[in-house]
Design an enzyme around this catalytic site. Structure first.
Site, PDB file in Angstrom:
ATOM      1  CD  GLU A 187       5.057   1.649   0.795  1.00  0.00           C
ATOM      2  OE1 GLU A 187       3.753   1.803   0.218  1.00  0.00           O
ATOM      3  OE2 GLU A 187       5.933   2.139   0.375  1.00  0.00           O
ATOM      4  CE  LYS A 228      -5.257  -1.755  -1.680  1.00  0.00           C
ATOM      5  NZ  LYS A 228      -6.067  -0.769  -1.734  1.00  0.00           N
ATOM      6  NE  ARG A 277      -2.266   6.503  -6.044  1.00  0.00           N
ATOM      7  CZ  ARG A 277      -1.918   5.513  -6.891  1.00  0.00           C
ATOM      8  NH1 ARG A 277      -2.608   4.372  -6.992  1.00  0.00           N
ATOM      9  NH2 ARG A 277      -0.409   5.446  -6.951  1.00  0.00           N
ATOM     10  NE  ARG A 308      -7.875   4.155  -8.828  1.00  0.00           N
ATOM     11  CZ  ARG A 308      -7.854   3.822 -10.051  1.00  0.00           C
ATOM     12  NH1 ARG A 308      -8.302   4.431 -11.160  1.00  0.00           N
ATOM     13  NH2 ARG A 308      -7.686   2.518 -10.205  1.00  0.00           N
ATOM     14  CE  LYS A 365       3.621   0.573  -2.795  1.00  0.00           C
ATOM     15  NZ  LYS A 365       3.722   2.237  -2.491  1.00  0.00           N
ATOM     16  CE  LYS A 375      -5.566  -4.399  -6.686  1.00  0.00           C
ATOM     17  NZ  LYS A 375      -6.598  -3.401  -7.159  1.00  0.00           N
TER      18      LYS A 375
HETATM   19  P1  ATP Z   1      -7.939  -0.635  -8.803  1.00  0.00           P
HETATM   20  O1  ATP Z   1      -8.903  -1.307  -8.340  1.00  0.00           O
HETATM   21  O2  ATP Z   1      -7.875   0.144  -9.968  1.00  0.00           O
HETATM   22  O3  ATP Z   1      -6.571  -1.561  -8.698  1.00  0.00           O
HETATM   23  P2  ATP Z   1      -8.252   1.202  -6.714  1.00  0.00           P
HETATM   24  O4  ATP Z   1      -8.122   2.486  -6.649  1.00  0.00           O
HETATM   25  O5  ATP Z   1      -9.322   0.383  -6.671  1.00  0.00           O
HETATM   26  O6  ATP Z   1      -7.602   0.695  -7.923  1.00  0.00           O
HETATM   27  P3  ATP Z   1      -6.890  -0.823  -5.204  1.00  0.00           P
HETATM   28  O7  ATP Z   1      -6.375  -1.503  -6.509  1.00  0.00           O
HETATM   29  O8  ATP Z   1      -7.514  -1.277  -4.377  1.00  0.00           O
HETATM   30  O9  ATP Z   1      -7.114   0.844  -5.434  1.00  0.00           O
HETATM   31  O10 ATP Z   1      -5.508  -0.395  -4.476  1.00  0.00           O
HETATM   32  C1  ATP Z   1      -4.599   0.487  -4.766  1.00  0.00           C
HETATM   33  C2  ATP Z   1      -4.965   1.817  -4.154  1.00  0.00           C
HETATM   34  O11 ATP Z   1      -4.537   1.544  -2.750  1.00  0.00           O
HETATM   35  C3  ATP Z   1      -4.081   3.065  -4.596  1.00  0.00           C
HETATM   36  O12 ATP Z   1      -4.727   3.491  -5.779  1.00  0.00           O
HETATM   37  C4  ATP Z   1      -4.210   4.150  -3.310  1.00  0.00           C
HETATM   38  O13 ATP Z   1      -5.102   4.745  -3.322  1.00  0.00           O
HETATM   39  C5  ATP Z   1      -4.250   3.029  -2.237  1.00  0.00           C
HETATM   40  N1  ATP Z   1      -2.927   2.920  -1.277  1.00  0.00           N
HETATM   41  C6  ATP Z   1      -3.399   2.920   0.012  1.00  0.00           C
HETATM   42  N2  ATP Z   1      -2.043   2.987   0.716  1.00  0.00           N
HETATM   43  C7  ATP Z   1      -1.216   2.736  -0.209  1.00  0.00           C
HETATM   44  C8  ATP Z   1       0.177   2.330  -0.322  1.00  0.00           C
HETATM   45  N3  ATP Z   1       0.884   2.328   0.726  1.00  0.00           N
HETATM   46  N4  ATP Z   1       0.753   2.440  -1.544  1.00  0.00           N
HETATM   47  C9  ATP Z   1       0.087   2.429  -2.622  1.00  0.00           C
HETATM   48  N5  ATP Z   1      -1.262   2.610  -2.812  1.00  0.00           N
HETATM   49  C10 ATP Z   1      -1.928   2.691  -1.703  1.00  0.00           C
END
Ligand code: ATP
Length: 677
Positions: free
Chosen positions: A303, A305, A310, A345, A481, A501
């Site tokens: 998907e 990102k 969030r 979040r 995923k 990711k």
């Molecule tokens: P962490 O650093 O703790 O993993 P984070 O909030 O910094 O969390 P990332 O890890 O960079 O975020 O990536 C996950 C985040 O990406 C999710 O918390 C969400 O906000 C965002 N996101 C965007 N698109 C998607 C998607 N398609 N599916 C899931 N998450 C997504």
């Protein structure tokens, strides 16, 4: 488990059945826990005490558990103590009749405000014996301090602390030598530590949850005059963990378990609109080939990102009366066709930040969709070009009390998961099914609501092309995923291998950025003389409840950002490092000012290296010779992470994992560079 199974022979003082649990008894348990680092022993003390509370005064189980996890209420209630070190020192001084300079001098000397309170109380002549504190009384007192608002709030907070402190015994066993026994079971010490947000007992919330499950199972067996089996104990643990991950509210779970028993808990406590759950998180990767290795032989999906914020959207339609009453009882506000809330979040209520989303909700929720919980990303939207805008645009929106008519930066919601639909949790269904349900329940509206773009191709070339496409569409990269089977269920609060990711910027680097806590600052030089020029950052170790330093940073800040940070950070300076900061000593390595642990920043780095100056990951065995911690090479500030609390910063274990995974550990890169200034 063996000791737990026997009918309790326990070291805690008894109290009369039905009488409020004495706070001194809880502090005695805390003190026993503080004396050990063994997790099983900690769990045993905790479980035995909770079992005694259940036996004698079940009404106090809720406040006891809350005080054990250092919380006053569920996260979404937004109840924060908002107390800095200076207010605490003022309260200690005024309660014990010692002057502020004396308290400050003690603080400089001892370094732990809890122990300063113990010392101050034990030197104070006691005129009369105060009425003993109770667990429910302390909880109420702290709640009162947290919820004070309006004019004179600060001084009323100090009054609240004074009230608790003057009723607190300095130590249940009389005078203590604070250097020898960590201050003993002093009530004053634990009250102060609660106010500071860290009990420092090595009592992680997970441990309390497992202990609570054991206490409940044992108590239920006690009542039938039976001994619980190991399977019963394990089942109880698994039930409570699952229920808490879907409904993270002790306020809901504890009364239910007391009434219906642990076996029936899953029926009475389910995910429900109004109570936000901790989101599922992803593991970082550094290459598409790593993704293919992980999912070999399994169906997966990619998907976009999206790079925004969030958001978990909860909704109940007006025509669903039964669900409505439950949802309105929790955090919800009126939307056109029902009640709805948006949570961040970390379960903060964002409804006042996004009234524009709530106002338009009825246009994309289908008529027969009566209730839902959606996992989404809100992104800034370019209305003219009809496309996603960079994250920086979203940041310019006000955080609170936004009026729909004033909104300048429009947002579009991209939904990527569905957790609850029409009265039922759907987290256990495979992702493929949840995605179908999601698409059936909502109608996309351009610029307002859409589904996350996905691609189910399994080939390396297809994924690479999709990644390029996502970056062109202003996204950060891909989320990959698991698509089918039980492993593709939604796992609340877990950083799961079933979600990976792939961030464009970090391919071939360390796989991800880090979110770090600012602990100190250095006065600027040259062009930066009137502001801070560099900062000391740390990751978080939840096992020891300490912040472990990881780098100094001075790059990536614009002049304007440095000015804003100076204003913000100079309000939270403290005289010396908190006892739960882990940093290498040595005068030249100390920052010019120390700070309260409040802000989290996202930081990029070239790679990770070992350094004797920093402590990150020290306890994870990264340096076989011992002594060195992990540090960031060439760190660069990206942005402030308003949506993360300090305890949600990147953990020491994550930093250690990143360090171990990076190639430079095996391929020597020449001399390490510790700092960027
Ligand atoms: P962490 O650093 O703790 O993993 P984070 O909030 O910094 O969390 P990332 O890890 O960079 O975020 O990536 C996950 C985040 O990406 C999710 O918390 C969400 O906000 C965002 N996101 C965007 N698109 C998607 C998607 N398609 N599916 C899931 N998450 C997504």
């Amino acid at each position: 488990q063996t000791r737990l199974k026997t009918k309790s022979e326990h070291p805690f003082p008894d109290w009369n059945p039905g009488a409020p649990v004495p706070y001194a008894a809880l502090c005695q348990t805390f003190s026993l826990i503080e004396m050990t680092t063994k997790r099983l022993v900690i769990m045993e003390h905790c479980a035995l005490f909770l079992r005694q509370v259940m036996r004698l005064t079940p009404d106090d189980l809720l406040p006891t558990v809350l005080l054990m996890v250092n919380k006053l209420a569920p996260d979404y209630a937004g109840i924060e103590l908002g107390i800095g070190e200076s207010l605490i020192m003022k309260a200690i001084g005024e309660t014990t009749g010692r002057s502020l300079p004396v308290i400050k001098a003690d603080q400089k000397d001892i370094g732990d405000l809890g122990l300063v309170a113990v010392k101050s109380r034990s030197t104070q002549p006691t005129m009369f014996k105060p009425k003993p504190l109770t667990v429910r009384g302390v909880h109420q007192g702290l709640m009162g301090i947290a919820t004070v608002t309006g004019s004179g709030a600060q001084s009323r907070k100090v009054d609240g602390i004074k009230k608790l402190l003057s009723a607190a015994d300095s130590c249940a066993t009389g005078k203590v030598d604070i250097t020898k026994d960590k201050g003993g079971p002093s009530e004053a010490k634990f009250i102060i530590r609660f106010l500071e947000g860290k009990l420092r007992l090595g009592l992680a919330e997970r441990t309390v949850l497992v202990s609570l499950a054991q206490a409940i199972v044992c108590h239920e067996a006690d009542q039938k005059d039976k001994v619980p089996t190991t399977t019963e104990l394990e089942n109880g643990e698994s039930i409570l963990k699952t229920v808490y991950s879907e409904l993270p509210s002790y306020d809901a779970i504890i009364p239910a378990v007391l009434e219906h028993g642990i076996k029936n808990l899953r029926d009475s406590c389910k995910l429900r609109p109004g109570v936000p759950l901790k989101p599922m998180l992803a593991k970082p990767t550094k290459a598409i080939t790593e993704v293919l290795d992980r999912f070999e032989g399994q169906q997966f999906t990619c998907e976009y990102k999206y790079d925004g914020e969030r958001a978990q959207i909860h909704y109940v339609a007006k025509d669903a009366p039964q669900e409505l009453s439950r949802a309105t009882a929790s955090a919800s506000r009126e939307a056109a066709s029902g009640v709805a809330s948006i949570f961040s979040r970390n379960s903060e209520d964002l409804s006042k930040k996004y009234p524009d989303i709530l106002a338009k909700l009825h246009s994309w929720v289908k008529q027969d969709t009566m209730s839902f919980v959606l996992d989404c990303e809100t992104v800034a939207w370019d209305v003219d070009e009809k496309k996603v805008l960079p994250f920086q645009q979203l940041m310019t929106r006000k955080r609170k009390d936004v009026k729909v008519e004033d909104v300048k930066v429009k947002v579009c919601v991209f939904a990527f998961d569905l957790l609850y639909l029409n009265g039922q949790p759907v987290v256990e269904k495979p992702l493929r099914e949840r995605r179908e349900l999601l698409r059936e329940a909502f109608t996309p509206v351009e610029g307002e609501f859409g589904f996350a773009t996905f691609m189910n191709g399994q080939e390396l070339d297809e994924i690479q092309d999709f990644l390029d496409e996502s970056v062109k569409a202003s996204c950060e990269g891909l989320m990959v995923k698991m698509l089918d089977g039980t492993e593709s269920g939604y796992e609340p609060s877990k950083r799961s291998r079933n979600w990976l990711k792939v961030k464009k910027d970090y391919l071939s680097g360390i796989g991800d950025s880090l979110d770090l806590v600012v602990l100190g600052a250095y006065h600027g030089r040259g062009k930066r003389t009137s502001v801070y020029g560099a900062f000391l950052l740390a990751c978080y170790n939840p096992a020891t409840e300490t912040y472990e330093t990881v780098c100094n940073i001075g790059t990536g800040f614009s002049e304007q950002v440095l000015e804003e940070l100076h204003a913000q950070l100079s309000a939270i300076t403290i005289d010396r490092a908190k006892p739960f900061y882990s940093h290498s000593g040595g005068g030249q390595h100390q920052p010019d000012v120390w700070l309260e642990p409040r802000y989290v920043w996202e930081v990029k780095t070239a790679d990770l290296t070992l350094s004797p100056r920093y402590k990150a990951g020290c306890k994870e065995g990264v340096d076989p010779a011992g002594g060195k911690g992990i540090s960031l090479r060439f760190p660069r500030f990206v942005k402030v992470r308003d949506d993360k609390k300090p305890d949600e910063a990147t953990s020491s274990r994550q930093v250690a994992d990143m360090y171990r995974k990076q190639e430079s550990v095996t391929k020597s890169k020449g001399p390490a560079v510790d700092d960027d200034f």
